[in-house]
Design a protein around this motif. Sequence first.
Motif, PDB file in Angstrom:
ATOM      1  N   UNK A  61      24.147  25.061  36.011  1.00  0.00           N
ATOM      2  CA  UNK A  61      23.035  25.665  36.750  1.00  0.00           C
ATOM      3  C   UNK A  61      21.807  24.747  36.732  1.00  0.00           C
ATOM      4  N   UNK A  62      20.903  24.986  37.668  1.00  0.00           N
ATOM      5  CA  UNK A  62      19.724  24.127  37.804  1.00  0.00           C
ATOM      6  C   UNK A  62      18.863  24.136  36.538  1.00  0.00           C
ATOM      7  N   UNK A  63      18.807  25.282  35.883  1.00  0.00           N
ATOM      8  CA  UNK A  63      18.037  25.369  34.630  1.00  0.00           C
ATOM      9  C   UNK A  63      18.958  25.859  33.513  1.00  0.00           C
ATOM     10  N   UNK A  64      19.762  24.958  32.996  1.00  0.00           N
ATOM     11  CA  UNK A  64      20.796  25.412  32.054  1.00  0.00           C
ATOM     12  C   UNK A  64      20.230  25.970  30.748  1.00  0.00           C
ATOM     13  N   UNK A  65      20.940  26.947  30.234  1.00  0.00           N
ATOM     14  CA  UNK A  65      20.590  27.557  28.952  1.00  0.00           C
ATOM     15  C   UNK A  65      21.612  27.112  27.903  1.00  0.00           C
ATOM     16  N   UNK A 220      13.874  26.408  26.887  1.00  0.00           N
ATOM     17  CA  UNK A 220      12.800  25.839  27.711  1.00  0.00           C
ATOM     18  C   UNK A 220      12.911  26.308  29.171  1.00  0.00           C
ATOM     19  N   UNK A 221      11.762  26.601  29.773  1.00  0.00           N
ATOM     20  CA  UNK A 221      11.801  27.172  31.136  1.00  0.00           C
ATOM     21  C   UNK A 221      12.368  26.187  32.155  1.00  0.00           C
ATOM     22  N   UNK A 222      12.225  24.888  31.892  1.00  0.00           N
ATOM     23  CA  UNK A 222      12.736  23.876  32.834  1.00  0.00           C
ATOM     24  C   UNK A 222      14.263  23.772  32.774  1.00  0.00           C
ATOM     25  N   UNK A 223      14.855  24.317  31.720  1.00  0.00           N
ATOM     26  CA  UNK A 223      16.285  24.145  31.490  1.00  0.00           C
ATOM     27  C   UNK A 223      16.490  23.193  30.315  1.00  0.00           C
ATOM     28  N   UNK A 224      17.529  23.487  29.526  1.00  0.00           N
ATOM     29  CA  UNK A 224      17.822  22.664  28.355  1.00  0.00           C
ATOM     30  C   UNK A 224      18.251  21.265  28.809  1.00  0.00           C
ATOM     31  N   UNK A 225      17.522  20.256  28.385  1.00  0.00           N
ATOM     32  CA  UNK A 225      17.819  18.883  28.812  1.00  0.00           C
ATOM     33  C   UNK A 225      16.863  18.415  29.895  1.00  0.00           C
ATOM     34  N   UNK A 226      16.288  19.356  30.618  1.00  0.00           N
ATOM     35  CA  UNK A 226      15.385  18.987  31.712  1.00  0.00           C
ATOM     36  C   UNK A 226      13.931  19.180  31.284  1.00  0.00           C
ATOM     37  N   UNK A 227      13.768  19.557  30.023  1.00  0.00           N
ATOM     38  CA  UNK A 227      12.436  19.674  29.428  1.00  0.00           C
ATOM     39  C   UNK A 227      12.112  18.310  28.798  1.00  0.00           C
ATOM     40  N   UNK A 228      11.014  18.234  28.102  1.00  0.00           N
ATOM     41  CA  UNK A 228      10.628  16.944  27.530  1.00  0.00           C
ATOM     42  C   UNK A 228      10.671  16.953  26.002  1.00  0.00           C
TER      43      UNK A 228
END
Length: 245
Positions: A61-65, A220-228
Amino acid sequence: MTTLERAEAAEHAMSQELDRVVVKSVIYTSGERDPRVPAPRPPDNGKLYMMGQDPRLPQMPARPTLMDFFKYRFGPANHLLQSARLAQKSGASEKVILACLVHDIAIAGFIRGDHGYWAAQLVEPYVDEEVSWAIRYHQALRFFPDESVGYQYPAMYTKLFGPDYKPEPYIERAHEYARNHKWYMTSRLLTVNDLYAFDPTVQVTLEEFTDVVGRNFKQPKEGLGLDDSPSAHMWRTIMWPTRYL
Ligand SMILES: [Fe+2]
Ligand SMILES: [Fe+2]
């Protein structure tokens, strides 16, 4: 052809079917081939190199959990689910239950060697410090018995590594350090609930732990891995393991 040559030929044929050329990371092949020798590179035949989603893998998904990684990137999680269930049934705290649920995610979807350290680092930015600490030190503690809680050296390890196996000095040092730490018992309880023998008749679903994860894992709201976060890149590597860079 040797087994390795056959594997490489099959792999070559496979990469020919892809639109993009995949070059494996050295760590995937080191040992099967000498890492000092330049890696054989599949001819690109005018194709571009893999840089995003590998079509052979399920799209995330775009914002993976965390739960999405369990569903799309981790192998059968029975061991983790059964360990977490055991911890829950024994009345352990949610920290211990969560630690049990994720303690071997490195084996399930990333890198085996030093798996406790990898798993701890993966989750560190998102969980209570005590949880990642417990996961990190289960790497060492599982090799050392603790009679006070009925933990014995796993018979499975004797079977897997032989009766003469002795952990490296860094593992012994980690054990010494952890023994005298205020969170020792959290990590020890992880090893106590770490199931070495899986019961195929026990079915545990990931959904049983939705609430525990929701309360104790800061998604993280951006998705796991897509956060910083400091470990976001590790989650991205799990999501897109075949990118050229
Ligand atoms: Fe483990
Ligand atoms: Fe385990």
